[in-house]
Design an enzyme around this catalytic site. Structure first.
Site, PDB file in Angstrom:
ATOM      1  N   ALA A 111       0.760  -1.253   0.000  1.00  0.00           N
ATOM      2  CA  ALA A 111       0.000   0.000   0.000  1.00  0.00           C
ATOM      3  C   ALA A 111       0.790   1.302   0.000  1.00  0.00           C
ATOM      4  O   ALA A 111       0.250   2.335  -0.378  1.00  0.00           O
ATOM      5  CB  ALA A 111      -0.959   0.008   1.194  1.00  0.00           C
ATOM      6  N   PRO A 113       2.984   4.535  -0.868  1.00  0.00           N
ATOM      7  CA  PRO A 113       2.820   5.511   0.213  1.00  0.00           C
ATOM      8  C   PRO A 113       1.375   5.811   0.605  1.00  0.00           C
ATOM      9  O   PRO A 113       1.131   6.528   1.555  1.00  0.00           O
ATOM     10  CB  PRO A 113       3.479   6.767  -0.370  1.00  0.00           C
ATOM     11  N   GLY A 114       0.397   5.287  -0.160  1.00  0.00           N
ATOM     12  CA  GLY A 114      -0.981   5.426   0.294  1.00  0.00           C
ATOM     13  C   GLY A 114      -1.960   5.992  -0.712  1.00  0.00           C
ATOM     14  O   GLY A 114      -3.127   6.197  -0.375  1.00  0.00           O
ATOM     15  N   GLY A 115      -1.524   6.222  -1.952  1.00  0.00           N
ATOM     16  CA  GLY A 115      -2.445   6.788  -2.932  1.00  0.00           C
ATOM     17  C   GLY A 115      -3.673   5.927  -3.160  1.00  0.00           C
ATOM     18  O   GLY A 115      -4.810   6.395  -3.081  1.00  0.00           O
ATOM     19  N   LYS A 116      -3.456   4.655  -3.428  1.00  0.00           N
ATOM     20  CA  LYS A 116      -4.580   3.764  -3.702  1.00  0.00           C
ATOM     21  C   LYS A 116      -5.364   3.462  -2.429  1.00  0.00           C
ATOM     22  O   LYS A 116      -6.586   3.297  -2.461  1.00  0.00           O
ATOM     23  CB  LYS A 116      -4.067   2.486  -4.364  1.00  0.00           C
ATOM     24  N   ARG A 136       8.405   2.480   5.043  1.00  0.00           N
ATOM     25  CA  ARG A 136       7.339   2.873   4.124  1.00  0.00           C
ATOM     26  C   ARG A 136       5.976   2.750   4.790  1.00  0.00           C
ATOM     27  O   ARG A 136       5.057   3.525   4.487  1.00  0.00           O
ATOM     28  CB  ARG A 136       7.403   2.022   2.855  1.00  0.00           C
ATOM     29  N   CYS A 167       3.286  -0.249 -12.401  1.00  0.00           N
ATOM     30  CA  CYS A 167       3.674   0.944 -13.158  1.00  0.00           C
ATOM     31  C   CYS A 167       4.801   0.576 -14.120  1.00  0.00           C
ATOM     32  O   CYS A 167       5.807   1.277 -14.230  1.00  0.00           O
ATOM     33  CB  CYS A 167       4.067   2.092 -12.228  1.00  0.00           C
TER      34      CYS A 167
END
Length: 431
Positions: free
Chosen positions: A121, A123-126, A146, A239
């Protein structure tokens, strides 16, 4: 910014095989500046704030995410605006996120009753995107450093329905059998979609690293397969543009797990969309949507108190029994402190302020009227009420306040007379 000349020759040759005649258009993107975007936090933002920032910052909609917007970083800097240092950002009103990465949580089609796992997960965007939609989210990051960044971002956006833990996928798989409605696997990859903006991705790329990523991703998917419910879905993303990590990985997974079917799969290339690029696939597990979890769903976290109910606190207890490190479960509470005379006092937490659990009423909040005053608070300065822009007559006669900007809480302060002592965490002060 990376240039075509910086790209590994072997990478270019592999992409020629993938893209054929489109290779020129693809490579030309490396002579352009990486695009920037933000995504509004629907759990906090008011419609008028969205409209205000769309107008003032010239925001342009991201087609695949209704809450996502591009911004022109260079143009904003000329006007002295840095979105990542804005009081709105510090109050959790939006999250800065690479635009093509926004597609994953959108493809998940998360509903308000869904129990969701974000397996990789940070850094937390999703995770922050999923948390705004889910009933409950377990957000996991195996690497401790992280995981702390992930926990901080969950806190900033104010979610009370999230448990953040740090474990390897197989450790979680031993705890949860057929438990989750949706599992997001944003897998560690060779990072080809990061090459335009990150030289580290170029330096670390090699055919050997690609192969190592394929093996690692297969192991993560194997763990996810046992944790998703019958009828549930795995949303897999990377990505990278490497077929072996994307389409090839999906083909291998389905060959090993015929109980899954591929709902959709798409590679977003930077010469076809406005973004750095992403791959996203949706896998569905056969069977009905039956609950095989040890804990029962309640559809909410605030009121649930039973020992078998699905709450952040009960998930925390379950993980701790398995010796899995939990960084946060719901909103971190403040402390009740007893002084030498036996008198008790409550000291609220920064998380409580950001989540609206403390001090959102007029009598125990200070709503700053100017961005200059808000930035002064975020720098850690003491606030003298008589020197602020506007007039402030607080109902409180002293004690804890939430300090707000435009009605959004940024953190805590302590009122004494006409002065507010700053309690914004020192580690977050970056002005």
């Amino acid at each position: 910014m990376s240039k075509i000349k910086d790209l590994p020759e072997q990478f270019i040759e592999r992409m020629k095989k993938v893209l054929g005649e489109e290779i020129g258009d693809f490579l030309s993107q490396y002579e352009k500046t990486a695009v920037k975007a933000l995504r509004f936090n629907t759990g906090k933002v008011r419609p008028e704030t969205v409209e205000k920032l769309k107008d003032e910052w010239g925001l342009e909609a991201v087609p695949w995410c209704k809450d996502g917007y591009y911004y022109d970083e260079a143009a904003l800097l000329k006007n002295g605006v840095r979105p990542g240092l804005s009081p709105y950002h510090e109050a959790g009103v939006f999250y800065i996120q690479e635009p093509s990465a926004m597609v994953t949580a959108e493809k998940a089609e998360i509903g308000p009753e869904d129990v969701v796992l974000d397996l990789c997960a940070a850094p937390g965007g999703k995770s922050t995107q999923a948390a705004a939609k889910a009933g409950l989210l377990l957000s996991n990051e195996p690497i401790p450093g992280r995981a702390r960044i992930l926990s901080s971002n969950i806190e900033r956006l104010g979610f009370d329905n999230v448990v953040v833990c740090s474990a390897y996928p197989d450790e979680l798989a031993a705890c949860f059998k057929g438990f989750f409605d949706k599992i997001i696997v944003d897998a560690p990859c060779s990072g080809e979609g990061m090459m335009r903006k990150d030289e580290t991705a170029i330096n670390e790329w090699s055919p050997e690293n690609v192969e190592a990523c394929i093996v690692r991703q297969a192991g993560i998917l194997e763990a996810a397969a046992g944790m998703v419910k019958p009828g549930g879905r795995i949303i897999y993303s990377t990505c990278t543009f490497e077929p072996g990590e994307n389409e090839g990985q999906m083909e291998h997974f389905i060959s090993e797990h015929p109980e899954f079917r591929l709902i959709s799969a798409e590679t977003m290339y930077p010469h076809k969309i406005k973004g750095e690029g992403h791959f996203c696939a949706v896998l569905e597990k056969a069977g009905g949507n039956t609950d095989t979890a040890a804990l029962s769903k309640t559809g909410g976290s605030k009121k649930s108190k039973g020992k078998n109910e699905l709450t952040p606190e009960n998930i925390k207890k379950l993980l701790q029994k398995k010796k899995i490190h939990v960084l946060r479960a719901g909103v971190e509470p403040g402390e009740t402190i007893t002084d030498k005379r036996g008198k008790k006092r409550y000291e609220p937490s920064h998380a409580e302020a950001l989540s609206g659990y403390f001090g959102t009423h007029e009598k125990d909040s200070l709503n700053l009227g100017s961005i200059e005053d808000a930035e002064s608070y975020l720098k850690g300065n003491v606030l003298e009420l008589d020197r602020l822009e506007g007039e402030y007559e607080l109902n409180s006669d002293g004690g804890w306040l939430t300090v707000m900007y435009d009605g959004y809480s940024m953190g805590l302060g302590k009122l004494s007379g006409r002065t507010v002592k700053n309690h914004y965490p020192k580690g977050l002060r970056h002005f």
